[in-house]
Design an enzyme around this catalytic site. Sequence first.
Site, PDB file in Angstrom:
ATOM      1  N   LYS A   1     -39.275 -10.062 -95.608  1.00  0.00           N
ATOM      2  CA  LYS A   1     -39.068  -8.706 -95.081  1.00  0.00           C
ATOM      3  C   LYS A   1     -40.351  -8.198 -94.443  1.00  0.00           C
ATOM      4  O   LYS A   1     -40.352  -7.644 -93.342  1.00  0.00           O
ATOM      5  CB  LYS A   1     -38.623  -7.755 -96.207  1.00  0.00           C
ATOM      6  CG  LYS A   1     -37.162  -7.928 -96.565  1.00  0.00           C
ATOM      7  CD  LYS A   1     -36.786  -7.216 -97.842  1.00  0.00           C
ATOM      8  CE  LYS A   1     -35.364  -7.587 -98.233  1.00  0.00           C
ATOM      9  NZ  LYS A   1     -34.997  -7.218 -99.591  1.00  0.00           N
TER      10      LYS A   1
ATOM     11  N   GLN B   1     -36.724  -3.552-104.462  1.00  0.00           N
ATOM     12  CA  GLN B   1     -36.090  -4.869-104.583  1.00  0.00           C
ATOM     13  C   GLN B   1     -35.349  -4.978-105.925  1.00  0.00           C
ATOM     14  O   GLN B   1     -35.946  -4.759-106.982  1.00  0.00           O
ATOM     15  CB  GLN B   1     -37.164  -5.962-104.462  1.00  0.00           C
ATOM     16  CG  GLN B   1     -36.633  -7.366-104.456  1.00  0.00           C
ATOM     17  CD  GLN B   1     -35.789  -7.703-103.207  1.00  0.00           C
ATOM     18  OE1 GLN B   1     -36.155  -7.347-102.089  1.00  0.00           O
ATOM     19  NE2 GLN B   1     -34.667  -8.347-103.416  1.00  0.00           N
TER      20      GLN B   1
ATOM     21  N   ASP C   1     -31.375   0.727 -97.740  1.00  0.00           N
ATOM     22  CA  ASP C   1     -30.417  -0.199 -98.351  1.00  0.00           C
ATOM     23  C   ASP C   1     -29.019   0.425 -98.422  1.00  0.00           C
ATOM     24  O   ASP C   1     -28.034  -0.271 -98.652  1.00  0.00           O
ATOM     25  CB  ASP C   1     -30.858  -0.530 -99.791  1.00  0.00           C
ATOM     26  CG  ASP C   1     -31.393  -1.948 -99.920  1.00  0.00           C
ATOM     27  OD1 ASP C   1     -31.137  -2.762 -99.007  1.00  0.00           O
ATOM     28  OD2 ASP C   1     -32.060  -2.227-100.936  1.00  0.00           O
TER      29      ASP C   1
END
Length: 293
Positions: free
Chosen positions: A54, A98, A121
């Site tokens: 990422k 995460q 997200d």
Amino acid sequence: MTASIIDGKAFAANLKEQIARKVSILKENHNLTPGLAVVLVGEDPASQVYVRNKNKSTKAAGMNSYEYLMDDDVSESELIAKVTELNGDPSVHGILVQLPLPKHINEAAVIETISPEKDVDGFHVINSGLLATGGKGMVPCTPLGCIMMLKDKLGSLSGLDAVVVGRSNIVGKPMAQLLLNESCTVTIAHSRTKNLGEVVGRSDIVVAAVGVPELVKGSWIKPGATVIDVGINRIEKDDGKTKLVGDVEFIPASERAGAITPVPGGVGPMTIAVLLQNTVTAACRQLAIDEPE
Ligand code: NDP
């Protein structure tokens, strides 16, 4: 029939080019560099790889990447304090924590702390609510990548029968919602579904997001259907080495489907590209700038 392969790698590379172009326009015309902050707790090797990728992709697109590594034994309140600090940081437009988090931390509490506008997200309940009610929120990356590939392949999805196998909050449910928003007739299948083969067999679109290697049999696929395989499963081969397979039996399915995503190289590469796209969208919305075309 032999299915055409939906090349997620090429699709993602193309999307990343478009994102880099948008970022250079934002820098030049608005002095805005979108910034993505990724918080990683602990040393899970798979999560470390995701975070490194990422970081690399964010920088390659010309955006700012901020990484925060926290020890496995960090307390929930320390993690929440970090997220709160990032919420207030104007150089950060997207925040990603995460998952999975260590067991002593309540994931929902952490996700609910992320400002919905920075929740790239799309996991915050406000964003799920906006998706369900047709509002303008942040949409989870993996399902959004799947719908982009489906629309690219099929054009209008209106009236098609779609099945989503899997009902998780991060893939299955938002996927079903996106298909519904495209006017598909949507079935959501899960571990209690009776006669999964029959449900899959009547579907023009099959999205498998289960986490069980090759659960969806090739013989179930309706001839000409479009198959999107979200699953990533590492299995051991006869020679003791391992390989990645999806949730769909790829070779027999590709003999019946009209189009299919491979594993690897299908949905996986799209997820990071869409994360970058969500960060650009979030930055533009926060600064009330029209997103470049
Ligand atoms: P979850 O484990 O959260 O959900 C799995 C779902 O599959 C559940 O709804 C479960 O049903 C259902 N299921 C399990 N067994 C069966 C069965 N035998 N028949 C029908 N349904 C079943 O997984 P995720 O949604 O997080 O992920 C799914 C897969 O996608 C995984 O392989 C994961 O690695 C992959 N993934 C890939 C991404 C990418 O970027 N390509 C991103 C995210 C995930 P029930 O609810 O009844 O238990």
